[in-house]
Every structure is written in C-alpha cells, then in structure tokens.
Design a protein around this motif. Structure first.
Motif, PDB file in Angstrom:
ATOM      1  N   PRO A   4       0.829  -1.203   0.000  1.00  0.00           N
ATOM      2  CA  PRO A   4       0.000   0.000   0.000  1.00  0.00           C
ATOM      3  C   PRO A   4       0.861   1.251   0.000  1.00  0.00           C
ATOM      4  N   ALA A   5       0.403   2.274  -0.682  1.00  0.00           N
ATOM      5  CA  ALA A   5       1.120   3.545  -0.692  1.00  0.00           C
ATOM      6  C   ALA A   5       1.077   4.146   0.705  1.00  0.00           C
TER       7      ALA A   5
ATOM      8  N   GLY B   6     -12.091  11.690  -3.211  1.00  0.00           N
ATOM      9  CA  GLY B   6     -10.915  12.096  -3.980  1.00  0.00           C
ATOM     10  C   GLY B   6      -9.777  11.104  -3.799  1.00  0.00           C
ATOM     11  N   GLU B   7      -9.603  10.650  -2.552  1.00  0.00           N
ATOM     12  CA  GLU B   7      -8.533   9.699  -2.271  1.00  0.00           C
ATOM     13  C   GLU B   7      -8.786   8.379  -2.995  1.00  0.00           C
ATOM     14  N   ALA B   8     -10.040   7.928  -2.993  1.00  0.00           N
ATOM     15  CA  ALA B   8     -10.374   6.671  -3.671  1.00  0.00           C
ATOM     16  C   ALA B   8     -10.102   6.786  -5.165  1.00  0.00           C
ATOM     17  N   ILE B  12      -7.291   4.539  -7.353  1.00  0.00           N
ATOM     18  CA  ILE B  12      -7.651   3.717  -8.518  1.00  0.00           C
ATOM     19  C   ILE B  12      -6.912   4.197  -9.763  1.00  0.00           C
ATOM     20  N   LEU B  13      -6.808   5.513  -9.940  1.00  0.00           N
ATOM     21  CA  LEU B  13      -6.081   6.013 -11.106  1.00  0.00           C
ATOM     22  C   LEU B  13      -4.606   5.602 -11.042  1.00  0.00           C
ATOM     23  N   ASP B  14      -4.024   5.621  -9.833  1.00  0.00           N
ATOM     24  CA  ASP B  14      -2.637   5.166  -9.683  1.00  0.00           C
ATOM     25  C   ASP B  14      -2.506   3.692 -10.061  1.00  0.00           C
TER      26      ASP B  14
END
Ligand code: SF4
Lengths: 267, 381
Positions: A4-5, B6-8, B12-14
């Motif tokens: 995990p990041a 926003g974090e989710a 996912i984009l990462d």
C-alpha cells in the motif's frame, strides 16, 4: 498484491481510529429492543417491523428429500437436469447433445468425472488446463511457474471464447436454492463456467447438500483452510431483467445450464 | 483504504497507471458512482465500458442510474433500440431478448481484451478475507475473471464477520431485491489467481471507502442505516419514489435510504430537503429486510436540520410570513396580490423564480381564495 502507498496506510489508520471512536458509544438495535407482535390465530402474518420472516427456503432432511428439492428448484430456474445411473449413460447424453446442437468445440478441464464424457465425443475439445500444464487429473497443482504468460493467457481466452459449450465438475449442489457451487481450483478456473454459451455440470448424487451453509462448510473442509481464489454459487442460466423488467436468459454468461447427476461414478 | 472520494479516485487512477491499462471493463458498482469514477477515468484518458446491461444503457445515454438495483427501469425498449442503432449500428428491434443479445455480442470481445476489470462488492468477509459479489448477468464473473488486474471498490460498512453469515445474507438480498431465492451468480474472491489455477488475474486490489460512513457509525441513533444491503426494496414500495422517480433526488443512492444517508455523506445543510419528501407512511421500514428504522430516521434528519441555525433569508422569510399571517386583512390582501401576479410571474420569469421554474410547473392560480370559497359554500348549505 502491491504494497500500500504511504498515503493509503495513513488513511487506514485514520479510518480505523474513527471506527474505534465511533463504536465507543453503544447503540441498541431499535427493533430488537421490544418484542415482535404475534399474529392472531389463523390470521395473516404480521409483516411490519419485528415479525420474523422465513427468508430461508427448506433444503430437506433426508438425502432423497434433498435431491427432490434440488431437482425441483433447478426446473424453476429454467435449468435442465438429467439424473442418470452411471457414467456411460452420461457419456451417451453428451454425445447426443453434441450431435444435435452441432457443437464444434467443447471446453473442459482435468477432472475424473469430465474425462470419461469426452472420450468418444464427435467434435474437437479444448482443455483449459493445457496452458502451463499446472494440474494433475485430480485438480491438484503439480507444477506452476507463475502461471500462463501474457501471450498464453490471451490465446487461452480466445480459445475459450470460441467454444460452443463448457463442461465442469462442481464442489457441491445446493438443494435450498437450486445452486451449483464451483471453484477456481477444482472447476477449471474462472472463465470455463461462465464464458461459453452452454454450461454442462457433471456431479454425483452424493454431492447434493441441503443448504448454502452446508456447501460452504464442505468447501472449507476440502480446501483445509486455504480456500480457492474464487468460489461461485451458480443459480440457473445467466439472466437479466434490465429491459422493462422482462426476463431474458443468457445476458453475459451461459444461456443454458445443463446438470448431469450420476448415481454411480464408477465407469 | 480511502477516507474521501478524492482519495479513492486517486488510488484507482494510480493502480490503472501502474497496470499500464489500455482497456478497462467495469461491472455494476454504486460506490464508483459515489466517487464519480468514470468521469475521473475519462478525464485521464482511460476508456471504460460498463458491462451490466442496465448500466451500459445508462452509460450510452449519459445518465446516472435511475434506481440502484434497476438502473434503466425508466427507459422503454424503443428508446433502447434507437440508442443501440445510434451507438452500435444494430438494426432496430423491439424484442428485449434481441436487444440483450446485441449488448452481449458487443461486450464479448471487450471482456477478452480488457486488461483491468473494476467491480464493486456486496459483502466483505472478515473471517476469510473474501469479497462477495452478487449479480444475475455473469458480467461481474467475467470482469473479475478475465482481465490481468482486478480492482474492487466498496464502502467499509459492507464488512460482515463470518463466512456463514452469507448463508443468510445472500438469499435475503436476492429475495428482497429481485424476488429470486438467490441471484444467478454469488461469487467469493479471496485474491488473484492461485498456483494451480488455470486462469484469473495476476493482481487483485480492494479499495475500501469511508467517505463519512464513520460519521454515521458515530451517531448511535442512525447507526443501523449502515446495515443497508442495497436491495432496493424500500425504493420499490415508496410512494414518493414511484411519483418523482430516481433522478429527482439528485443523489447516488435514491429513495428512502438515500434520503437517510445522503445528508450524512454530503452534508445536512444542502441535503436536508430530502427528508421532507416523505409521507412518513413507513412502507420503507416494513419492506426493509435488515429492519432499518428508515422513516424514523427521516424524522431524525428533519429534527437535526431544524436544530441547525437556519439561513438568514429563511429566517427573514419566516418572520415576514408570521407577520402577514397574524393579520387577516393583510393575509387576504397578500393572497389577492399573489393570485393576480402569478400568471404574470410565470410569463415574466423574474431572476429568482426562473431557476425554480426550470424544473417545476406552477399550477394555475385559483380564481377565489380558500377562505372565500369556504364561506361561500357555508352559506349555500
Ligand atoms: S434500507 Fe433496507 S430496504 Fe432499503 S435498500 Fe437498504 S436494505 Fe434494502
């Protein structure tokens, strides 16, 4: 799975801290606090909050009862069941189906019940376990070099997509709901039971269990603490009601589900 | 784990970037609607196709789902046929079966070619670390089975303690949701392909979203609204939903349960009007299989909204109304002025009213006030 990041880890700590903090305040369940009203003798059941509803259908108490319920439920789901005495009758059935439907290619996996069905079948066959040769005839892993390569797996998907039918074994048959439990470890992975337009299942009569819970328990014991990466209850052929809520079979998965149950698995 | 929408999205984009995704296939996931995932993916240049038939139709129409179990229940088959002709070049037909087959044929290559599959999850099993996905079409099976990477997105409240709990919850979800004893595919995933399995993804990622669910958890009064299994039964019985339809709510989760949780997820100040749109008949609470006290929670939201300091204009308006209503002659005069100016206002569309009129119809003004009609009838009888 990738690590995990750091941002993900801190989010995890924050969320878990918030959960702990929130749960410090107890919350009684509103509907369990008081007793449910009872219907009058012979009256209609009270469907308002508090009355318990019979969610779970019956799965039968004896093996004969359980089998009857399973067969009846599958019929309601528009699946087809064949109860046959032995494997040679089952092989005859698969032969006839192949002729009648003009199947060109049947997909299958290595499984002691599947092999005898395909011995004399009048069409080509495709074994999903042939990419990477990873399991023996009983579905046990013998050799795995990280699985099929990218190109191999692309070819495998294409090959499977081109098949007219897929044959698999199963983990268990569930009477309660008319379901078939398949797994990625013993039923030819994830694609075989869902990509071809027809799914044939071969099972023995003693694989029928009463409830979903029984089937899960069976799978747990068979795989002794290390469950396959996928376990799936299949309940009838694929369907959708998305267009004007009219039932259509064969949305993305198989249009037809054919279950063959043999009483005696010895040849 | 993601605290916010926003974090989710970023997580996912990462993951998509790390996977070098070219083609993404998605099966139905309301949580992804909640975080507006498709828009974010398209902004970053990823093509994404919804594989659930209803969601696919809504994606082609450029609309959000109308109902969280039946996304396109408001669309007639003729419209779907036109839509498919326009986008997929298929011949027109009014046969639901043929329409379904058009979508099926269109999707098959996409499953085989996609390198990332995104799904939701209906339950997360703590005991065994499995996620459970409920569906009828088989599209989620294919989405989680064929691509090289599987990403699942779910709210943290979906977690259940034991595997055995599913023996009750799966049939319950099906019966309450669609009236089936069990939906067609109920599938448990515990990771990527295992050694010895002939196919399956190389990677599996589970993204768990909070997005203020912990705020609901912290409210002992409404905590039980997190028990929701999203069966949609409360929508199907709701007289308000049946009349206004799914889009009127303007929320991800429509209907009674949406009106309960949206003020928590998106802020009470802007969303408290949802709890006003209820007759408090309690049909939702009666239908709910997990017995969430839905209609009382709508009342709780009304009370909470009344407790927050109302807006300056709202306060002024109420004071003005009280002043007028306490003086019968003034009230009658205001009524007369209102009846006379209403048709003019409808035609002139002054600035404040114009916006309001965009989505509403004003009834024609009655010729006589209620009070004069009342006294007239009283005299006649
Ligand atoms: S609130 Fe209850 S009835 Fe409504 S969707 Fe959730 S579980 Fe179903």
């Amino acid at each position: 799975m990738s690590a995990p990041a750091p941002a993900g880890r801190s989010a995890r700590d924050t969320i878990l801290a918030r959960v702990r903090e929130a749960l410090a305040a107890p919350a009684p369940l509103p509907h369990l606090a008081h007793h449910a009203p009872q219907p009058a003798a012979g009256g209609l059941p009270i469907l308002s909050t508090g009355a318990s509803r019979p969610w779970l259908p019956d799965g039968g108490d004896t093996p004969a009862e359980t089998m009857n319920i399973f067969v009846e439920n599958l019929g309601k789901l528009r699946a087809v069941v064949h109860r046959l005495p032995d494997m040679s009758a089952a092989a005859d059935l698969v032969f006839t189906l192949t002729r009648e439907r003009d199947w060109r290619r049947i997909a299958h996996h290595r499984h002691p019940l599947v092999a005898p069905l395909l011995a004399g079948v009048p069409c080509a066959t495709y074994c999903v376990d042939d990419h990477g040769h990873c399991v023996d005839d009983h579905g046990h892993c013998v050799d795995d070099h990280g699985g099929p390569s990218g190109a191999e797996s692309a070819a495998a998907k294409d090959a499977l997509e081109g098949c007219d039918a897929g044959i698999t074994g199963c983990e268990a048959l569930v009477a309660q709901t008319g379901s078939i439990l398949v797994s990625s470890a013993t039923c030819g992975g994830r694609g075989l039971s869902v990509l071809p337009p027809v799914h044939l299942v071969i099972a023995t009569a003693d694989q029928v269990v009463a409830t979903l819970g029984d089937a899960l328990e069976e799978a747990r014991q068979r795989h002794a603490g290390r469950l396959p990466s996928m376990l799936s209850f299949i309940t009838g052929p694929s369907r959708t009601g998305d267009i004007e809520r009219i039932l259509v079979l064969g949305a993305h998965g198989p249009r037809e589900l054919i279950v063959i149950i043999v009483d005696d698995a010895r040849a | 784990m993601a605290s916010s929408t926003g974090e989710a999205r970023r997580i996912i984009l990462d993951l998509l970037r790390a996977a070098g995704a070219r083609a993404v296939i998605k099966s139905k996931c309301m949580t992804s609607e909640e975080i507006h995932l498709n828009a974010a993916m398209e902004a970053d240049g990823y093509g994404v196709v919804e594989s659930d038939l209803g969601e696919f139709i809504q994606q082609l129409r450029g609309e959000p789902p109308y109902h969280f179990v039946f996304p396109c229940m408001h669309v007639r088959r003729g419209e779907i046929s036109d839509l498919f002709t326009r986008h997929l070049g298929s011949p027109p037909t009014d046969d639901p079966e043929e329409l379904t087959m058009i979508a099926r044929r269109h999707m098959r290559r996409l499953y085989v070619e996609a390198d990332v599959g995104i799904t939701g999850a209906n339950f997360l099993v703590a005991e065994t670390g499995q996620i459970s996905i409920t569906e009828n079409e088989g599209n989620a099976r294919l989405t989680a089975g064929l691509p090289r990477v599987h990403i699942a997105l779910a709210g943290i409240e979906k977690v259940v303690e034991r595997l055995d709990d599913l023996a009750v919850l799966l049939p319950m979800l099906a019966t309450a949701g669609t009236g089936q004893p069990l939906t067609c595919y109920n599938t448990l995933y515990s990771g990527p392909r295992r050694p010895g399995e002939c196919d399956g993804p190389e990677e599996m990622h589970v993204v768990l979203l909070d997005n203020r669910r912990t705020a609901i958890l912290a409210d002992p009064e409404q905590r039980d609204s997190l028990h929701c299994i999203r069966c949609g039964a409360c929508l199907n019985v709701c007289p308000i939903f049946k009349n206004v339809g799914g889009f009127t709510y303007g929320t991800t989760y429509q209907g009674p349960i949406g009106s309960v949780i949206t003020p928590h997820l998106r802020g009470l100040a802007d969303w408290n009007h949802l709890s006003g749109a209820s007759s408090l008949c309690g049909a939702c609470t009666d239908a709910c299989p997990v017995r969430i006290d839905i209609h009382h929670h709508l009342l709780h939201n009304r009370r909470n909204a009344a407790r927050c300091a109302p807006h300056r204009w709202e306060r002024l308006g109420h004071r003005l109304f009280a002043f007028v209503a306490a003086r019968p002659w003034l009230f009658a005069l205001a009524g007369r002025v209102g009846r006379l100016t209403l048709p003019v206002a409808k035609w002139l569309r002054p600035p404040l009213l114009a916006q309001w009129l965009d989505s509403r119809d004003l009834p024609p003004a009655p010729r006589h006030s209620f009070r004069s009609q009342w006294s007239f009838r009283g005299r006649r009888s």
